[in-house]
Write an enzyme that holds these catalytic residues in place. Structure first.
Site, PDB file in Angstrom:
ATOM      1  N   VAL A   1       3.988  -4.319  -4.831  1.00 36.74           N
ATOM      2  CA  VAL A   1       5.177  -4.001  -4.023  1.00 36.74           C
ATOM      3  C   VAL A   1       6.361  -3.705  -4.934  1.00 36.74           C
ATOM      4  O   VAL A   1       6.252  -3.793  -6.162  1.00 36.74           O
ATOM      5  CB  VAL A   1       5.526  -5.154  -3.046  1.00 36.74           C
ATOM      6  CG1 VAL A   1       4.358  -5.418  -2.096  1.00 36.74           C
ATOM      7  CG2 VAL A   1       5.912  -6.417  -3.790  1.00 36.74           C
TER       8      VAL A   1
ATOM      9  N   SER B   1       4.063  -3.656   6.660  1.00 37.29           N
ATOM     10  CA  SER B   1       3.984  -2.925   7.927  1.00 37.29           C
ATOM     11  C   SER B   1       2.590  -2.293   8.007  1.00 37.29           C
ATOM     12  O   SER B   1       2.120  -1.700   7.033  1.00 37.29           O
ATOM     13  CB  SER B   1       5.067  -1.855   7.975  1.00 37.29           C
ATOM     14  OG  SER B   1       5.043  -1.099   6.776  1.00 37.29           O
TER      15      SER B   1
ATOM     16  N   LEU C   1       0.818  -1.222   0.000  1.00 37.23           N
ATOM     17  CA  LEU C   1       0.000   0.000   0.000  1.00 37.23           C
ATOM     18  C   LEU C   1       0.851   1.272   0.000  1.00 37.23           C
ATOM     19  O   LEU C   1       0.535   2.248   0.685  1.00 37.23           O
ATOM     20  CB  LEU C   1      -0.962  -0.010   1.199  1.00 37.23           C
ATOM     21  CG  LEU C   1      -1.926  -1.210   1.235  1.00 37.23           C
ATOM     22  CD1 LEU C   1      -2.742  -1.204   2.534  1.00 37.23           C
ATOM     23  CD2 LEU C   1      -2.864  -1.207   0.022  1.00 37.23           C
TER      24      LEU C   1
ATOM     25  N   MET D   1       1.273   3.576  -5.140  1.00 34.45           N
ATOM     26  CA  MET D   1       0.522   2.929  -6.219  1.00 34.45           C
ATOM     27  C   MET D   1      -0.577   2.012  -5.663  1.00 34.45           C
ATOM     28  O   MET D   1      -1.728   2.073  -6.090  1.00 34.45           O
ATOM     29  CB  MET D   1       1.466   2.122  -7.115  1.00 34.45           C
ATOM     30  CG  MET D   1       2.389   2.961  -7.973  1.00 34.45           C
ATOM     31  SD  MET D   1       1.519   3.976  -9.183  1.00 34.45           S
ATOM     32  CE  MET D   1       0.930   2.725 -10.340  1.00 34.45           C
TER      33      MET D   1
ATOM     34  N   HIS E   1       5.647  -0.047 -24.074  1.00 31.01           N
ATOM     35  CA  HIS E   1       4.987   1.244 -23.812  1.00 31.01           C
ATOM     36  C   HIS E   1       5.994   2.224 -23.214  1.00 31.01           C
ATOM     37  O   HIS E   1       6.101   3.373 -23.650  1.00 31.01           O
ATOM     38  CB  HIS E   1       3.791   1.047 -22.867  1.00 31.01           C
ATOM     39  CG  HIS E   1       3.301   2.306 -22.215  1.00 31.01           C
ATOM     40  ND1 HIS E   1       3.972   2.914 -21.174  1.00 31.01           N
ATOM     41  CD2 HIS E   1       2.229   3.088 -22.469  1.00 31.01           C
ATOM     42  CE1 HIS E   1       3.324   4.011 -20.827  1.00 31.01           C
ATOM     43  NE2 HIS E   1       2.270   4.143 -21.588  1.00 31.01           N
ATOM     44  N   ASN E   2       6.731   1.783 -22.227  1.00 30.94           N
ATOM     45  CA  ASN E   2       7.702   2.683 -21.594  1.00 30.94           C
ATOM     46  C   ASN E   2       8.832   3.055 -22.551  1.00 30.94           C
ATOM     47  O   ASN E   2       9.310   4.187 -22.532  1.00 30.94           O
ATOM     48  CB  ASN E   2       8.282   2.034 -20.339  1.00 30.94           C
ATOM     49  CG  ASN E   2       7.315   2.089 -19.172  1.00 30.94           C
ATOM     50  OD1 ASN E   2       6.099   2.075 -19.360  1.00 30.94           O
ATOM     51  ND2 ASN E   2       7.832   2.156 -17.969  1.00 30.94           N
TER      52      ASN E   2
ATOM     53  N   HIS F   1      31.523 -16.422 -44.737  1.00 31.43           N
ATOM     54  CA  HIS F   1      30.176 -16.496 -44.168  1.00 31.43           C
ATOM     55  C   HIS F   1      29.084 -16.716 -45.225  1.00 31.43           C
ATOM     56  O   HIS F   1      27.925 -16.829 -44.876  1.00 31.43           O
ATOM     57  CB  HIS F   1      29.886 -15.240 -43.346  1.00 31.43           C
ATOM     58  CG  HIS F   1      30.730 -15.154 -42.110  1.00 31.43           C
ATOM     59  ND1 HIS F   1      30.779 -16.158 -41.173  1.00 31.43           N
ATOM     60  CD2 HIS F   1      31.567 -14.182 -41.654  1.00 31.43           C
ATOM     61  CE1 HIS F   1      31.608 -15.815 -40.191  1.00 31.43           C
ATOM     62  NE2 HIS F   1      32.103 -14.623 -40.467  1.00 31.43           N
TER      63      HIS F   1
ATOM     64  N   SER G   1      -0.117   1.626 -16.201  1.00 31.68           N
ATOM     65  CA  SER G   1       0.550   2.891 -16.509  1.00 31.68           C
ATOM     66  C   SER G   1      -0.333   4.065 -16.131  1.00 31.68           C
ATOM     67  O   SER G   1      -1.550   3.967 -16.156  1.00 31.68           O
ATOM     68  CB  SER G   1       0.890   2.985 -17.992  1.00 31.68           C
ATOM     69  OG  SER G   1       1.501   4.242 -18.248  1.00 31.68           O
TER      70      SER G   1
ATOM     71  N   GLU H   1       7.576   5.637 -24.694  1.00 34.13           N
ATOM     72  CA  GLU H   1       7.540   6.867 -23.880  1.00 34.13           C
ATOM     73  C   GLU H   1       8.919   7.562 -23.895  1.00 34.13           C
ATOM     74  O   GLU H   1       8.990   8.792 -24.034  1.00 34.13           O
ATOM     75  CB  GLU H   1       7.129   6.459 -22.465  1.00 34.13           C
ATOM     76  CG  GLU H   1       7.126   7.534 -21.411  1.00 34.13           C
ATOM     77  CD  GLU H   1       6.806   6.917 -20.029  1.00 34.13           C
ATOM     78  OE1 GLU H   1       5.862   6.116 -19.919  1.00 34.13           O
ATOM     79  OE2 GLU H   1       7.521   7.237 -19.064  1.00 34.13           O
TER      80      GLU H   1
ATOM     81  N   LYS I   1       3.812  -3.541 -21.506  1.00 32.40           N
ATOM     82  CA  LYS I   1       4.069  -2.367 -20.655  1.00 32.40           C
ATOM     83  C   LYS I   1       5.513  -1.877 -20.859  1.00 32.40           C
ATOM     84  O   LYS I   1       5.770  -0.676 -20.891  1.00 32.40           O
ATOM     85  CB  LYS I   1       3.831  -2.706 -19.179  1.00 32.40           C
ATOM     86  CG  LYS I   1       4.279  -1.624 -18.180  1.00 32.40           C
ATOM     87  CD  LYS I   1       3.465  -0.369 -18.300  1.00 32.40           C
ATOM     88  CE  LYS I   1       3.827   0.814 -17.438  1.00 32.40           C
ATOM     89  NZ  LYS I   1       4.751   0.760 -16.351  1.00 32.40           N
TER      90      LYS I   1
HETATM   91  P1  NDP Z   1       7.529   0.976  -4.012  1.00 29.30           P
HETATM   92  O1  NDP Z   1       8.075   0.429  -5.267  1.00 29.30           O
HETATM   93  O2  NDP Z   1       8.224   2.105  -3.364  1.00 29.30           O
HETATM   94  O3  NDP Z   1       7.396  -0.232  -2.970  1.00 29.30           O
HETATM   95  C1  NDP Z   1       7.007  -0.032  -1.627  1.00 29.30           C
HETATM   96  C2  NDP Z   1       6.038  -1.100  -1.190  1.00 29.30           C
HETATM   97  O4  NDP Z   1       6.648  -2.395  -1.290  1.00 29.30           O
HETATM   98  C3  NDP Z   1       5.643  -0.930   0.250  1.00 29.30           C
HETATM   99  O5  NDP Z   1       4.293  -1.288   0.376  1.00 29.30           O
HETATM  100  C4  NDP Z   1       6.548  -1.912   0.961  1.00 29.30           C
HETATM  101  O6  NDP Z   1       6.073  -2.336   2.206  1.00 29.30           O
HETATM  102  C5  NDP Z   1       6.545  -3.039  -0.021  1.00 29.30           C
HETATM  103  N1  NDP Z   1       7.671  -3.962   0.156  1.00 29.30           N
HETATM  104  C6  NDP Z   1       8.971  -3.742  -0.138  1.00 29.30           C
HETATM  105  N2  NDP Z   1       9.706  -4.838   0.137  1.00 29.30           N
HETATM  106  C7  NDP Z   1       8.844  -5.778   0.609  1.00 29.30           C
HETATM  107  C8  NDP Z   1       9.002  -7.126   1.046  1.00 29.30           C
HETATM  108  N3  NDP Z   1      10.197  -7.720   1.030  1.00 29.30           N
HETATM  109  N4  NDP Z   1       7.903  -7.780   1.474  1.00 29.30           N
HETATM  110  C9  NDP Z   1       6.699  -7.181   1.476  1.00 29.30           C
HETATM  111  N5  NDP Z   1       6.489  -5.914   1.056  1.00 29.30           N
HETATM  112  C10 NDP Z   1       7.553  -5.225   0.630  1.00 29.30           C
HETATM  113  O7  NDP Z   1       5.974   1.368  -4.192  1.00 29.30           O
HETATM  114  P2  NDP Z   1       5.218   2.118  -5.390  1.00 29.30           P
HETATM  115  O8  NDP Z   1       3.815   2.245  -4.921  1.00 29.30           O
HETATM  116  O9  NDP Z   1       5.940   3.323  -5.858  1.00 29.30           O
HETATM  117  O10 NDP Z   1       5.277   1.085  -6.598  1.00 29.30           O
HETATM  118  C11 NDP Z   1       4.740  -0.220  -6.492  1.00 29.30           C
HETATM  119  C12 NDP Z   1       5.001  -0.961  -7.770  1.00 29.30           C
HETATM  120  O11 NDP Z   1       4.353  -0.284  -8.833  1.00 29.30           O
HETATM  121  C13 NDP Z   1       6.464  -1.057  -8.169  1.00 29.30           C
HETATM  122  O12 NDP Z   1       6.699  -2.299  -8.771  1.00 29.30           O
HETATM  123  C14 NDP Z   1       6.615   0.054  -9.173  1.00 29.30           C
HETATM  124  O13 NDP Z   1       7.681  -0.184 -10.059  1.00 29.30           O
HETATM  125  C15 NDP Z   1       5.272   0.002  -9.859  1.00 29.30           C
HETATM  126  N6  NDP Z   1       4.839   1.210 -10.527  1.00 29.30           N
HETATM  127  C16 NDP Z   1       5.057   2.423  -9.972  1.00 29.30           C
HETATM  128  C17 NDP Z   1       4.637   3.580 -10.607  1.00 29.30           C
HETATM  129  C18 NDP Z   1       4.848   4.885  -9.973  1.00 29.30           C
HETATM  130  O14 NDP Z   1       4.504   5.895 -10.612  1.00 29.30           O
HETATM  131  N7  NDP Z   1       5.365   4.958  -8.751  1.00 29.30           N
HETATM  132  C19 NDP Z   1       3.950   3.530 -11.882  1.00 29.30           C
HETATM  133  C20 NDP Z   1       3.690   2.212 -12.356  1.00 29.30           C
HETATM  134  C21 NDP Z   1       4.142   1.111 -11.697  1.00 29.30           C
HETATM  135  P3  NDP Z   1       6.472  -1.529   3.562  1.00 29.30           P
HETATM  136  O15 NDP Z   1       5.501  -0.380   3.639  1.00 29.30           O
HETATM  137  O16 NDP Z   1       6.246  -2.533   4.656  1.00 29.30           O
HETATM  138  O17 NDP Z   1       7.877  -1.093   3.424  1.00 29.30           O
END
Ligand code: NDP
Length: 476
Positions: free
Chosen positions: A74, A34, A10, A13, A185-186, A452, A128, A189, A182
């Site tokens: 995550v 957490s 949570l 994203m 797409h990037n 070749h 996206s 981009e 995806k």
């Molecule tokens: P992050 O990539 O910063 O990840 C943080 C989250 O991952 C937290 O909820 C954290 O939990 C959890 N986490 C990390 N390690 C673990 C673990 N070992 N076990 C369980 N939970 C873990 O979050 P974002 O929201 O930025 O992105 C989420 C995903 O979406 C990523 O894969 C990202 O690449 C993708 N994404 C992001 C975009 C963006 O604009 N940010 C756009 C499109 C895709 P805790 O709170 O406990 O640390």
């Protein structure tokens, strides 16, 4: 359990995706490693819909209706594997795990196979649109089994962006197809952003225009064929004034572009598949060049330019030339990206509908644009179109701009303005339409030094010339 969908992870994203599900009337199970993030979501937005919060993974899984649908949002990489490993023993046959993070598609292929072997569905899905898209409606690109889409499709389509009432979400294909699309797409981009940056530089150097003036030109362009999210935000950014200095904001930003890796993945895969995606590759390398500080420092004031300043006489004609060159280069970059999707689809047996990909990119995502309708229409005319550029609409649209494109690229070369993406796109255009390429000479060289072999234009077969002895031709 009763929750129709669950989200674990949570951060920005996942939080917004969970809210989006809830706001659309779904009962959403929520979980985070957490509990603080779960609590904060409840405190700040608990009234937006029905959330079922759990502190433990066990309770989270138990709160879901079967077949369970768990969205994992995550950090990509090891964290995703760790979460999947925790979930799998708690799930039952037919349950669906959705990885909505930015996974590299080979990881998705691996995870999908592993979960399928356990009787579970694994859906690697591209999402996206960033933080705002996740909340208000992203573009969603789900892969995995077609069966899992029967369960997920109605939910994902409901929370996705809509364009003319059509959801920006469709089933992409099995295995890693969703994350692959995806990734491309990037990559597109990257190309789009680089082309816009080059257009800005051309207007700056050719006209001596200020950032704000160029911003107005982009705003004007956004009312025509180029209308898109990226052009719109470019107009906005260029007109933004830095509060600290009163200067144009863009003029106080350090000119070293960073990257998180999806452009690099796209180029690496294109090299593996042998698909020329020169626009995306040049865009990725241009970011690398901008960050090559020791090289730039060594070159600055050292490498002779032998150019004169660019003093464009007819301002309006030049602006129009740059607009046409930008549009043509953009069509090349998309054409190349769709070639890459076709090649991967063929290689992995994914059967991806390219027109449908253009359709789900029309809203929600970063490359959303009016022009994507034209791509969908092109693939509707011919689903097996071998070259997007050769569709009747694009031959007309690009054809109208070819002379302008040549003027812009040659002007940039004469006056020392770097336009790697404009120039390489024009070179691709001329290369792909050439009746005869100097590749014939490459084949002769390869046969000379490495035996070749080569094929001939006038008869079937494979041949070798005995270069070091009597130079007779043999069947190879
Ligand atoms: P992050 O990539 O910063 O990840 C943080 C989250 O991952 C937290 O909820 C954290 O939990 C959890 N986490 C990390 N390690 C673990 C673990 N070992 N076990 C369980 N939970 C873990 O979050 P974002 O929201 O930025 O992105 C989420 C995903 O979406 C990523 O894969 C990202 O690449 C993708 N994404 C992001 C975009 C963006 O604009 N940010 C756009 C499109 C895709 P805790 O709170 O406990 O640390």
């Amino acid at each position: 359990g009763t929750a129709e969908i669950g989200v674990t992870g949570l951060a920005v994203m996942g939080r917004n995706l969970a809210r989006n599900f809830a706001r659309n009337g779904f009962t959403v199970a929520i979980h985070n490693r957490s509990f603080a993030k779960t609590q904060s979501l409840l405190d700040d937005h608990g009234d937006e819909g029905t959330f079922v919060a759990s502190e433990s993974v066990e309770d989270f899984v138990a709160s879901l209706a079967r077949p369970r649908k768990v969205v994992v949002m995550v950090k990509a990489g090891a964290a995703t594997d760790a979460v999947i490993d925790e979930l799998v023993p708690l799930l039952d046959e037919g349950d669906i795990v959705v990885d909505a993070g930015n996974a590299h598609f080979p990881d998705t292929v691996r995870r999908e196979a592993a979960l399928r072997a356990k009787g579970l569905h694994f859906v690697g899905t591209g999402v996206s649109g960033g933080e705002e898209g996740a909340l208000l409606g992203p573009s969603i690109m789900p892969g995995g089994t077609a069966e899992s889409y029967e369960w997920l499709g109605p939910i994902l389509e409901k929370i996705s962006a809509k364009v003319d009432g059509v959801p920006c979400c469709t089933y992409v294909g099995p295995g890693g197809a969703g994350h692959f699309v995806k990734m491309v797409h990037n990559g597109i981009e990257y190309a789009d952003m680089q082309l816009i940056a080059e257009a800005y530089d051309l207007l700056k150097q050719g006209l001596g225009a200020s950032a704000a003036e160029i911003g107005q030109i982009f705003a004007e362009w956004n009312t025509g064929d180029l209308e898109s999210f990226l052009i719109e935000i470019t107009a906005d950014v260029l007109q933004h004034v830095d509060a600290a200095t009163g200067a144009a904001f863009v003029d106080v930003v350090l000119d070293q572009a960073e990257q998180k890796g999806t452009g690099r993945w796209t180029v690496q895969n294109a090299l593996d598949l042998g698909v020329p995606i020169t626009g995306i590759a040049e865009a990725t390398f241009a970011r690398a060049l901008s960050g090559s500080v020791p090289q730039r420092t060594a070159a600055l004031g050292t490498l002779p330019a032998h150019t004169t300043p660019w003093a464009v006489e007819d301002r309006d004609a030049f602006v129009e030339d740059v607009r046409l060159a930008l549009y043509a280069s953009k069509v090349v970059a998309y054409s190349q990206g769709f070639d890459q999707i076709a090649a991967a689809s063929e290689q992995f047996g994914w059967d991806i509908d390219r027109g449908a990909m253009a359709r789900i990119w029309r809203g929600g995502c970063i490359i959303r644009a009016r022009f994507l309708n034209r791509i969908t229409e092109a693939y509707e005319r011919n689903a097996d179109l071998p070259l997007l550029l050769a569709d009747e609409y694009f031959t007309g649209a690009v054809g109208n701009g070819v002379q302008a494109w040549r003027r812009v690229v040659s002007g940039a070369a004469l006056h020392g303005v770097p336009t790697p993406a404009f120039a390489s796109s024009l070179a691709y255009y001329d290369g792909v339409r050439a009746e005869r390429l100097p590749a014939a000479l490459i084949q002769a060289q390869r046969d000379f030094f490495g035996a070749h072999t080569y094929r001939r234009t006038d008869r079937e077969g494979t041949f070798h010339t005995t270069w070091s002895t009597d130079r007779t031709e043999q069947d190879a």
